[in-house]
Motif scaffolding. Structure first.
Motif, PDB file in Angstrom:
ATOM      1  N   VAL A 197       0.734  -0.883   0.485  1.00 48.39           N
ATOM      2  CA  VAL A 197      -0.044   0.211   0.042  1.00 48.39           C
ATOM      3  C   VAL A 197       0.932   1.170  -0.329  1.00 48.39           C
ATOM      4  N   LEU A 198       1.854   1.214   1.106  1.00 53.09           N
ATOM      5  CA  LEU A 198       2.566   2.562   0.860  1.00 53.09           C
ATOM      6  C   LEU A 198       3.268   2.313  -0.592  1.00 53.09           C
ATOM      7  N   ASN A 199       4.488   1.586  -1.108  1.00 53.09           N
ATOM      8  CA  ASN A 199       3.953   1.504  -2.241  1.00 53.09           C
ATOM      9  C   ASN A 199       3.385   2.033  -3.252  1.00 53.09           C
ATOM     10  N   ASP A 200       2.245   1.873  -3.375  1.00 57.89           N
ATOM     11  CA  ASP A 200       1.500   2.568  -3.804  1.00 57.89           C
ATOM     12  C   ASP A 200       1.381   3.840  -3.959  1.00 57.89           C
ATOM     13  N   ARG A 201       0.957   4.065  -2.860  1.00 59.45           N
ATOM     14  CA  ARG A 201       0.937   5.501  -2.714  1.00 59.45           C
ATOM     15  C   ARG A 201       2.112   6.316  -2.916  1.00 59.45           C
ATOM     16  N   ILE A 202       3.499   5.978  -2.997  1.00 55.95           N
ATOM     17  CA  ILE A 202       4.387   6.487  -3.537  1.00 55.95           C
ATOM     18  C   ILE A 202       4.293   6.632  -4.830  1.00 55.95           C
ATOM     19  N   ASP A 203       4.067   5.895  -5.561  1.00 59.10           N
ATOM     20  CA  ASP A 203       4.035   6.333  -6.947  1.00 59.10           C
ATOM     21  C   ASP A 203       3.200   6.371  -7.742  1.00 59.10           C
ATOM     22  N   GLU A 204       2.315   6.403  -6.864  1.00 58.76           N
ATOM     23  CA  GLU A 204       0.954   7.907  -6.749  1.00 58.76           C
ATOM     24  C   GLU A 204       1.186   9.011  -7.044  1.00 58.76           C
ATOM     25  N   LEU A 205       2.115   9.340  -6.207  1.00 54.80           N
ATOM     26  CA  LEU A 205       2.734  10.664  -5.374  1.00 54.80           C
ATOM     27  C   LEU A 205       3.260  11.040  -6.583  1.00 54.80           C
TER      28      LEU A 205
END
Length: 174
Positions: A88-96
């Motif tokens: 989830v954290l990696n997905d959020r970082i990618d989105e940002l």
């Protein structure tokens, strides 16, 4: 005596001396510059403190050091993270990161459009200046052409010379 003299006499640092003064709550006089002034009694009292401190340091300790066994081995590192949370954290970082790239692209596009607008304005000014220069050159050529055709007889006499003649003739005429 001043602080430096007492420090030399006792053979301790200035910080140690001031710590002893604070511990004993000694009321010392200060000179006009705010520096401490020690009396002979103050120095005797400080020497007693120094002797007491030295005697306690020289006494052997009655406690025996505790022997500790040395441990040998290596520490085992085990991951303590939840893989679903990491995803989830990696997905959020990618989105940002994607949003940041998008914003950066928008800023660059805006800057390019602004530069293009400024360049077009400058080109318009240059073309208007070129037209004015061409017009001025044409006017200059016309004036030169007119000057070539002017005859000597067409020019009018200078007014200053006529006034002088009238003035001179009026003086000699009486």
């Amino acid at each position: 005596m001043n602080t430096a003299t007492v420090v030399k006499e006792l053979g301790v640092s200035r910080r140690t001396l001031m710590r002893w003064v604070n511990q004993l709550d000694m009321q010392l006089e200060k000179n006009e510059l705010g520096h401490y002034q020690f009396t002979e009694e103050d120095v005797k009292r400080l020497k007693q403190v120094q002797q007491q401190t030295a005697s306690t340091e020289n006494q052997p300790s009655t406690q025996k050091p505790i022997k500790t066994e040395q441990r040998t081995g290596t520490a085992k590192i085990t991951p303590t993270y939840d893989s679903s949370k990491m995803k989830v954290l990696n997905d959020r970082i990618d989105e940002l990161e994607r949003k940041i790239r998008s914003k950066a692209d928008d800023v660059v596009s805006y800057q390019v459009l602004q530069h293009r607008k400024e360049m077009e304005e400058l080109l318009a000014k240059i073309s208007s200046l070129e037209e004015k220069v061409a017009e001025l050159e044409q006017n200059q050529q016309k004036r030169e052409h007119v000057k070539d055709n002017v005859l000597v007889f067409d020019q009018s006499p200078a007014p200053k010379k006529t006034k002088r003649k009238n003035l001179i003739s009026s003086i000699f005429s009486f």
